[in-house]
Design a protein around this motif. Structure first.
Motif, PDB file in Angstrom:
ATOM      1  N   LYS A  37      38.116   2.892  -8.634  1.00 45.67           N
ATOM      2  CA  LYS A  37      38.647   1.927  -7.829  1.00 45.67           C
ATOM      3  C   LYS A  37      38.600   1.959  -6.468  1.00 45.67           C
ATOM      4  O   LYS A  37      38.820   1.268  -5.812  1.00 45.67           O
ATOM      5  CB  LYS A  37      40.285   1.788  -8.232  1.00 45.67           C
ATOM      6  N   LEU A  38      38.272   3.350  -5.905  1.00 40.99           N
ATOM      7  CA  LEU A  38      38.058   3.724  -4.504  1.00 40.99           C
ATOM      8  C   LEU A  38      36.466   2.837  -4.222  1.00 40.99           C
ATOM      9  O   LEU A  38      36.415   2.286  -2.724  1.00 40.99           O
ATOM     10  CB  LEU A  38      37.834   5.075  -4.216  1.00 40.99           C
ATOM     11  N   TRP A  39      35.670   2.594  -4.901  1.00 43.67           N
ATOM     12  CA  TRP A  39      34.347   2.294  -4.495  1.00 43.67           C
ATOM     13  C   TRP A  39      33.869   1.049  -5.438  1.00 43.67           C
ATOM     14  O   TRP A  39      32.876   0.323  -4.974  1.00 43.67           O
ATOM     15  CB  TRP A  39      33.334   3.181  -4.661  1.00 43.67           C
ATOM     16  N   MET A  40      34.549   0.496  -6.440  1.00 50.74           N
ATOM     17  CA  MET A  40      34.165  -0.625  -7.101  1.00 50.74           C
ATOM     18  C   MET A  40      35.173  -1.709  -7.124  1.00 50.74           C
ATOM     19  O   MET A  40      36.326  -1.526  -7.580  1.00 50.74           O
ATOM     20  CB  MET A  40      33.830  -0.291  -8.597  1.00 50.74           C
ATOM     21  N   SER A  41      34.781  -2.883  -6.559  1.00 46.49           N
ATOM     22  CA  SER A  41      35.940  -3.879  -6.557  1.00 46.49           C
ATOM     23  C   SER A  41      36.509  -4.477  -7.922  1.00 46.49           C
ATOM     24  O   SER A  41      37.811  -4.736  -8.042  1.00 46.49           O
ATOM     25  CB  SER A  41      35.455  -5.098  -5.899  1.00 46.49           C
ATOM     26  N   TRP A  42      35.717  -4.438  -9.128  1.00 50.11           N
ATOM     27  CA  TRP A  42      36.027  -4.813 -10.216  1.00 50.11           C
ATOM     28  C   TRP A  42      37.205  -3.662 -11.136  1.00 50.11           C
ATOM     29  O   TRP A  42      37.666  -4.068 -11.831  1.00 50.11           O
ATOM     30  CB  TRP A  42      34.844  -4.850 -11.176  1.00 50.11           C
ATOM     31  N   ASN A 159      28.837  -2.871   8.640  1.00 45.80           N
ATOM     32  CA  ASN A 159      29.548  -3.651   7.944  1.00 45.80           C
ATOM     33  C   ASN A 159      28.789  -4.351   6.754  1.00 45.80           C
ATOM     34  O   ASN A 159      28.756  -5.505   6.235  1.00 45.80           O
ATOM     35  CB  ASN A 159      29.733  -5.081   8.893  1.00 45.80           C
ATOM     36  N   ARG A 160      28.229  -3.373   6.051  1.00 42.80           N
ATOM     37  CA  ARG A 160      27.276  -3.524   4.946  1.00 42.80           C
ATOM     38  C   ARG A 160      28.163  -3.851   3.636  1.00 42.80           C
ATOM     39  O   ARG A 160      27.524  -4.582   2.744  1.00 42.80           O
ATOM     40  CB  ARG A 160      26.349  -2.657   4.522  1.00 42.80           C
ATOM     41  N   MET A 161      29.416  -3.396   3.294  1.00 42.55           N
ATOM     42  CA  MET A 161      29.939  -3.473   1.854  1.00 42.55           C
ATOM     43  C   MET A 161      31.317  -3.852   2.148  1.00 42.55           C
ATOM     44  O   MET A 161      32.204  -3.743   3.103  1.00 42.55           O
ATOM     45  CB  MET A 161      29.916  -2.347   1.241  1.00 42.55           C
ATOM     46  N   VAL A 162      31.732  -4.885   1.160  1.00 42.50           N
ATOM     47  CA  VAL A 162      33.236  -5.304   1.056  1.00 42.50           C
ATOM     48  C   VAL A 162      33.740  -4.760  -0.207  1.00 42.50           C
ATOM     49  O   VAL A 162      33.177  -5.051  -1.248  1.00 42.50           O
ATOM     50  CB  VAL A 162      33.280  -6.872   1.204  1.00 42.50           C
ATOM     51  N   ILE A 163      34.703  -3.970  -0.149  1.00 40.20           N
ATOM     52  CA  ILE A 163      35.255  -3.259  -1.613  1.00 40.20           C
ATOM     53  C   ILE A 163      36.554  -3.800  -1.259  1.00 40.20           C
ATOM     54  O   ILE A 163      37.512  -3.265  -0.665  1.00 40.20           O
ATOM     55  CB  ILE A 163      35.101  -1.864  -1.603  1.00 40.20           C
ATOM     56  N   GLY A 164      36.994  -4.619  -2.395  1.00 41.77           N
ATOM     57  CA  GLY A 164      38.555  -5.034  -2.418  1.00 41.77           C
ATOM     58  C   GLY A 164      38.614  -5.920  -1.037  1.00 41.77           C
ATOM     59  O   GLY A 164      37.842  -6.852  -0.705  1.00 41.77           O
TER      60      GLY A 164
END
Length: 186
Positions: A37-42, A159-164
């Motif tokens: 859950k720290l790195w995967m939005s799902w 700013n490459r990733m959005v997680i949650g």
């Protein structure tokens, strides 16, 4: 989807997800939720067996469309994790490689072997010339995997990733056909 496709490295096998994998996938995710859950939005506290079934249904449909390849990482019938080829760019011939391994199986080189199998599949079967591994700054476990398999460190993307609901800078790693003794083909 080729029912018999399997990629083997030692005691692990990568294969397309089967509908019968939903319970095993659910338990692998639930076991690993604290890390995922720290790195995967799902990966949320609300992850259910139904979510696993829906993911497998979607993954199989996208495989048939040749837009997303989700591999179950298995040993025997046990689901150890997943490895995916996504964001496939048909014109520039590259994709993103993602991987995760259940908590009880971490530290045995499984993610690295799975990542190498998936990348080789991308080069040999999809005609790609580059596989990218984009990892949020701070995700040390995934960074170690990329480094151990010899992926090329290409720097930090802002700013490459959005997680949650969080925005992350990300490490960009890549694998090339030449890393596997293959020639890039157009």
């Amino acid at each position: 989807m080729p029912a018999s496709l399997s990629l083997i490295n030692g005691d692990i096998l990568l294969r397309p997800f089967r509908f019968s994998d939903s319970v095993g996938l659910y338990y692998a995710v639930r076991e690993s939720l604290k890390e995922l859950k720290l790195w995967m939005s799902w990966a949320t506290e609300g992850y259910t067996e139904m979510a696993a079934r829906e993911y497998i249904t979607l993954a199989r449909a996208r495989w048939d469309e040749r837009t997303f390849y989700a591999f179950a990482i298995t040993r025997g019938e046990e689901i150890l994790g997943a490895c995916t080829l996504s964001s496939i760019h048909a014109i520039y011939r590259f994709c993103n490689l993602g991987y995760w391994v259940r908590t009880s199986c971490r530290g045995y080189g499984i993610a690295g072997r799975a990542a190498q199998l998936a990348a080789r599949f991308a080069f040999e079967n999809l005609g790609l010339i580059r596989v990218e591994i984009v990892i949020a700054v701070g995700n040390q476990a995934s960074i170690r995997v990329a480094e151990k398999i010899g992926a090329h460190d290409e720097g930090i993307l802002l700013n490459r990733m959005v997680i949650g609901k969080s925005i992350y800078d990300a490490h960009m790693y890549s694998l090339l056909p030449s890393d596997f003794g293959l020639a890039a083909q157009l």
